[in-house]
Design an enzyme around this catalytic site. Structure first.
Site, PDB file in Angstrom:
ATOM      1  N   GLN A 107      -4.334 -12.923 -12.519  1.00 41.27           N
ATOM      2  CA  GLN A 107      -4.224 -11.745 -13.376  1.00 41.27           C
ATOM      3  C   GLN A 107      -2.779 -11.466 -13.816  1.00 41.27           C
ATOM      4  O   GLN A 107      -2.516 -10.486 -14.482  1.00 41.27           O
ATOM      5  CB  GLN A 107      -4.837 -10.509 -12.713  1.00 41.27           C
ATOM      6  CG  GLN A 107      -4.082  -9.936 -11.534  1.00 41.27           C
ATOM      7  CD  GLN A 107      -4.876  -8.841 -10.836  1.00 41.27           C
ATOM      8  OE1 GLN A 107      -5.856  -9.115 -10.146  1.00 41.27           O
ATOM      9  NE2 GLN A 107      -4.465  -7.591 -11.004  1.00 41.27           N
TER      10      GLN A 107
ATOM     11  N   GLY B 117      -8.713   3.165  -8.404  1.00 39.79           N
ATOM     12  CA  GLY B 117      -7.904   4.307  -8.833  1.00 39.79           C
ATOM     13  C   GLY B 117      -7.973   4.517 -10.343  1.00 39.79           C
ATOM     14  O   GLY B 117      -8.031   3.552 -11.113  1.00 39.79           O
TER      15      GLY B 117
ATOM     16  N   HIS C 176      -3.412   4.228  -2.419  1.00 42.65           N
ATOM     17  CA  HIS C 176      -4.420   3.337  -1.808  1.00 42.65           C
ATOM     18  C   HIS C 176      -5.116   4.043  -0.645  1.00 42.65           C
ATOM     19  O   HIS C 176      -6.325   3.936  -0.467  1.00 42.65           O
ATOM     20  CB  HIS C 176      -3.763   2.068  -1.265  1.00 42.65           C
ATOM     21  CG  HIS C 176      -3.168   1.185  -2.313  1.00 42.65           C
ATOM     22  ND1 HIS C 176      -1.814   1.004  -2.464  1.00 42.65           N
ATOM     23  CD2 HIS C 176      -3.759   0.418  -3.268  1.00 42.65           C
ATOM     24  CE1 HIS C 176      -1.583   0.165  -3.452  1.00 42.65           C
ATOM     25  NE2 HIS C 176      -2.742  -0.203  -3.962  1.00 42.65           N
TER      26      HIS C 176
ATOM     27  N   LEU D 145       0.817  -1.213   0.000  1.00 46.48           N
ATOM     28  CA  LEU D 145       0.000   0.000   0.000  1.00 46.48           C
ATOM     29  C   LEU D 145       0.854   1.267   0.000  1.00 46.48           C
ATOM     30  O   LEU D 145       1.945   1.305   0.560  1.00 46.48           O
ATOM     31  CB  LEU D 145      -0.913   0.007   1.236  1.00 46.48           C
ATOM     32  CG  LEU D 145      -1.844  -1.204   1.373  1.00 46.48           C
ATOM     33  CD1 LEU D 145      -2.682  -1.079   2.646  1.00 46.48           C
ATOM     34  CD2 LEU D 145      -2.754  -1.368   0.154  1.00 46.48           C
TER      35      LEU D 145
HETATM   36  O1  PAF Z   1      -5.912  -2.848  -8.986  1.00 49.36           O
HETATM   37  C1  PAF Z   1      -5.573  -3.827  -8.290  1.00 49.36           C
HETATM   38  O2  PAF Z   1      -4.847  -3.730  -7.309  1.00 49.36           O
HETATM   39  C2  PAF Z   1      -6.052  -5.209  -8.693  1.00 49.36           C
HETATM   40  O3  PAF Z   1      -6.100  -5.349 -10.069  1.00 49.36           O
HETATM   41  C3  PAF Z   1      -7.401  -5.584  -8.053  1.00 49.36           C
HETATM   42  C4  PAF Z   1      -8.515  -4.676  -8.525  1.00 49.36           C
HETATM   43  C5  PAF Z   1      -7.280  -5.517  -6.537  1.00 49.36           C
HETATM   44  C6  PAF Z   1      -7.771  -7.015  -8.430  1.00 49.36           C
HETATM   45  O4  PAF Z   1      -6.809  -7.933  -8.019  1.00 49.36           O
END
Ligand code: PAF
Length: 276
Positions: free
Chosen positions: A59, A145, A35, A31
């Site tokens: 992802q 964001g 954030h 963070l």
């Molecule tokens: O933006 C992020 O940190 C990630 O893509 C999320 C939205 C937490 C999904 O893992």
């Protein structure tokens, strides 16, 4: 701050929620002030704020990127406590995924444009995990964001397609005093990378202040050149697009965004700016 690691604990906790507006800030941890600005925005708009920290394996298209993703959980918890976040959901991978789980959501060409071209499968992984997190936390409002502009569009598309009862809010990019967009990946930048990376925000500002709707291709070409000429920076894309479709902007486009992705040394960075 209450810390939950299982879906069961979260479900039990929210059984007692008395029509309180729950705001949600999903993150992958590491963070920073960006954030925390989402948490603060969530606090202004909800009675209770939940944050999740989960480094989502589905992802990442590059296993090395997943492996080296920073995970400073103790520092993250301290930061969340300092801003009085109410709830942290910090599950393990096994809590979120069963073995060999399948997921596919048809989000149209949003999946393949820009980030999608350079990170195949990335947005399927993002929608998969955000769908799960929304189903577990059941927020009324979720905060993301603007730095991940395309991600916001993808998640909005998912919410619309699946009719999910959650409102989405996009919060402004937070920048260091020299213009660098805040990112969890910035800690990987060497001092030289960090200084070279300033060309990204400088170029986006240049596009904004020299914007002339009649000559977008020339502007794009000049901006690409500015970045490509910067030593230590490898440009992936710079596009000036329609903020609603992400297709190239034309002289008639109403909302325009410039987006950039580049590597500073070994670190991949993205940034964007609302132009018109
Ligand atoms: O933006 C992020 O940190 C990630 O893509 C999320 C939205 C937490 C999904 O893992």
């Amino acid at each position: 701050m209450k810390i939950f690691t299982t879906k069961k604990e979260i479900a039990q906790y929210f059984t007692h929620k008395e029509n309180k507006i729950v705001g949600f800030v999903p993150t992958m941890g590491a963070l920073h002030q960006g954030h925390l600005s989402l948490i603060k925005q969530a606090q202004q708009n909800s009675a209770e704020v939940a944050c999740s920290i989960f480094v989502n394996p589905t992802q990442f298209n590059d296993p090395k990127d997943l492996e080296k993703y920073p995970r400073p959980i103790a520092a993250d918890i301290a930061m969340l406590e300092q801003v009085n976040c109410d709830i942290l959901f910090n599950p393990t991978v096994n809590e979120i995924y069963d073995d060999n789980e399948k997921w596919h959501l048809n989000i149209g060409d949003l999946e393949h444009l820009l980030e999608g071209e350079f990170r195949p499968g990335h947005y399927q992984g993002v929608t998969q995990v955000v769908y799960k997190l929304f189903s577990i936390v059941k927020p009324d409002v979720a905060f993301f964001g603007q730095k991940d502009y395309q991600q916001f569009m993808v998640i909005s598309k998912m919410v619309e397609l699946l009719n999910m009862p959650v409102k989405l809010v996009m919060c402004p990019i937070q920048r260091e005093s020299d213009g660098l967009a805040m990112s969890s990946r910035n800690i990987h930048l060497t001092p030289a990378d960090r200084s070279n990376a300033l060309i990204l925000s400088k170029t986006l500002n240049w596009v904004k202040y020299n914007f002339n709707a009649d000559d977008i291709p020339a502007l794009k070409q000049q901006a690409e050149l500015m970045i490509s000429n910067q030593p230590g920076i490898e440009l992936e894309y710079l596009e000036i697009v329609d903020g609603k479709t992400l297709h190239p902007a034309t002289a008639n486009t109403k909302s325009i965004v410039a987006l950039v992705a580049a590597r500073a040394g070994k670190t991949r960075l993205i940034d964007n700016m609302l132009i018109a």
